[in-house]
Design a protein around this motif. Structure first.
Motif, mmCIF file in Angstrom:
data_model
loop_
_atom_site.group_PDB
_atom_site.id
_atom_site.type_symbol
_atom_site.label_atom_id
_atom_site.label_comp_id
_atom_site.label_asym_id
_atom_site.label_seq_id
_atom_site.Cartn_x
_atom_site.Cartn_y
_atom_site.Cartn_z
ATOM 1 N N UNK A 1 0.845 -1.212 0.000
ATOM 2 C CA UNK A 1 0.000 0.000 0.000
ATOM 3 C C UNK A 1 0.870 1.248 0.000
ATOM 4 N N UNK A 2 1.954 1.227 0.747
ATOM 5 C CA UNK A 2 2.881 2.366 0.721
ATOM 6 C C UNK A 2 3.405 2.602 -0.689
ATOM 7 N N UNK A 3 3.782 1.532 -1.378
ATOM 8 C CA UNK A 3 4.297 1.658 -2.747
ATOM 9 C C UNK A 3 3.226 2.199 -3.680
ATOM 10 N N UNK A 4 2.009 1.705 -3.536
ATOM 11 C CA UNK A 4 0.906 2.172 -4.371
ATOM 12 C C UNK A 4 0.678 3.672 -4.181
ATOM 13 N N UNK A 5 0.677 4.123 -2.932
ATOM 14 C CA UNK A 5 0.476 5.546 -2.646
ATOM 15 C C UNK A 5 1.643 6.394 -3.165
ATOM 16 N N UNK A 6 2.861 5.872 -3.041
ATOM 17 C CA UNK A 6 4.036 6.613 -3.509
ATOM 18 C C UNK A 6 4.014 6.772 -5.028
ATOM 19 N N UNK A 7 3.627 5.727 -5.738
ATOM 20 C CA UNK A 7 3.556 5.796 -7.203
ATOM 21 C C UNK A 7 2.485 6.799 -7.635
ATOM 22 N N UNK A 8 1.330 6.776 -6.967
ATOM 23 C CA UNK A 8 0.257 7.719 -7.299
ATOM 24 C C UNK A 8 0.706 9.164 -7.081
ATOM 25 N N UNK A 9 1.414 9.415 -5.978
ATOM 26 C CA UNK A 9 1.900 10.771 -5.687
ATOM 27 C C UNK A 9 2.962 11.203 -6.695
ATOM 28 N N UNK A 10 3.786 10.270 -7.163
ATOM 29 C CA UNK A 10 4.814 10.600 -8.152
ATOM 30 C C UNK A 10 4.169 10.970 -9.486
ATOM 31 N N UNK A 11 3.147 10.227 -9.881
ATOM 32 C CA UNK A 11 2.431 10.558 -11.121
ATOM 33 C C UNK A 11 1.819 11.951 -11.030
ATOM 34 N N UNK A 12 1.283 12.268 -9.863
ATOM 35 C CA UNK A 12 0.685 13.589 -9.655
ATOM 36 C C UNK A 12 1.749 14.678 -9.756
ATOM 37 N N UNK A 13 2.942 14.386 -9.260
ATOM 38 C CA UNK A 13 4.041 15.359 -9.326
ATOM 39 C C UNK A 13 4.492 15.571 -10.766
ATOM 40 N N UNK A 14 4.566 14.500 -11.553
ATOM 41 C CA UNK A 14 4.925 14.611 -12.974
ATOM 42 C C UNK A 14 3.928 15.520 -13.695
ATOM 43 N N UNK A 15 2.640 15.330 -13.395
ATOM 44 C CA UNK A 15 1.609 16.168 -14.015
ATOM 45 C C UNK A 15 1.755 17.629 -13.582
ATOM 46 N N UNK A 16 2.166 17.859 -12.343
ATOM 47 C CA UNK A 16 2.349 19.228 -11.849
ATOM 48 C C UNK A 16 3.497 19.931 -12.562
#
Length: 264
Positions: free
Chosen positions: A221-236
């Motif tokens: 779950x930690x990995x899943x959340x980290x990947x989602x946050x990284x994708x959001x950062x790329x979009x930012x």
């Protein structure tokens, strides 16, 4: 008188010999200098010709020219979800002399659940942007080099156990996740996601631990959340650079008005 005249003639003749030799010597040197001068002219003529080597091509311009505000790289809802009860939901930005090239923000929170124990979470997002420079290469190439360094750094954390690096697809141009555990004031479950989007490198570190008998964090779950946050950062990153582009008017160009004919 005749003998004296004859002797004078011989003296004058002898005296004339060095003069002739000297002149001849000068003529010889003159010829050498002339040859040297012609050689120099030939070299000068050769050096004056344009070089046949092609000129160095201009470097590819870096795609991104700025970075988003690091503490706004992910949304407030994301922080609320992955860092519950954050001490400062707005995050803490690190000092930087050039926020358009290097920026970092961190969050941490302790979610206390009484007798059920407590859950601690810590999140860090770092962004580094590279310009294209003739001396070192394009921004994308420099970012590729930094990306590789950050991946190796994540795999070599001091005290890390059960290190597991994996390629993370669908995040920017390149991405790797590294999960591991550390023991410091409890068992910490760590996840690092390193991503490159064009000339920007993102390093997201996310870890958690449980206190007072609470259930240990789920590493998946930690990995899943980290990947989602990284994708959001790329979009930012992309959005920050789109916002920087000069706005173009959507109004159609009005035809120039013709001057009215003068009254007759």
């Amino acid at each position: 008188m005749h003998r004296s005249a004859s002797r004078l003639t011989r003296v004058l003749a002898c005296a004339a010999v060095p003069v002739i030799l000297t002149v001849a010597g000068c003529s010889s040197d003159s010829g050498k200098k002339s040859g040297t001068d012609s050689g120099k002219k030939s070299e000068a003529s050769s050096s004056a010709q344009p070089s046949s080597k092609p000129s160095k091509e201009a470097l590819e311009k870096a795609v991104y020219s700025t970075l988003p505000e690091p503490c706004k790289a992910v949304g407030a809802k994301t922080i609320e979800t992955i860092v519950p009860k954050a001490k400062d939901a707005n995050g803490t930005a690190a000092k930087s002399n050039d926020l358009a090239s290097r920026a970092t923000c961190t969050w941490n929170g302790l979610d206390e659940a009484g007798l059920k124990g407590s859950q601690y979470r810590w999140l860090s997002i770092s962004l580094v942007r590279y310009d294209s420079l003739a001396s070192v290469g394009t921004g994308s190439k420099r970012a590729e080099d930094e990306y590789a360094k950050q991946v190796e750094k994540a795999k070599a954390v001091e005290g890390a156990e059960n290190v597991k690096p994996e390629e993370a697809g669908g995040i920017g141009d390149q991405a790797t996740s590294v999960t591991f555990t550390t023991k410091k004031d409890g068992d910490f479950f760590n996840t690092s996601v390193i991503a490159r989007t064009h000339n920007v490198v993102i390093t997201l570190d996310y870890n958690g631990t449980a206190y007072e008998g609470a259930t240990a964090p789920d590493q998946a779950k930690l990995l899943q959340d980290a990947i989602a946050a990284t994708k959001e950062t790329v979009a930012s990153v992309a959005a920050a650079n789109e916002a920087k582009q000069p706005e173009q008017s959507t109004q159609p160009e009005q035809p120039a008005q013709q001057p009215s004919p003068a009254n007759s």
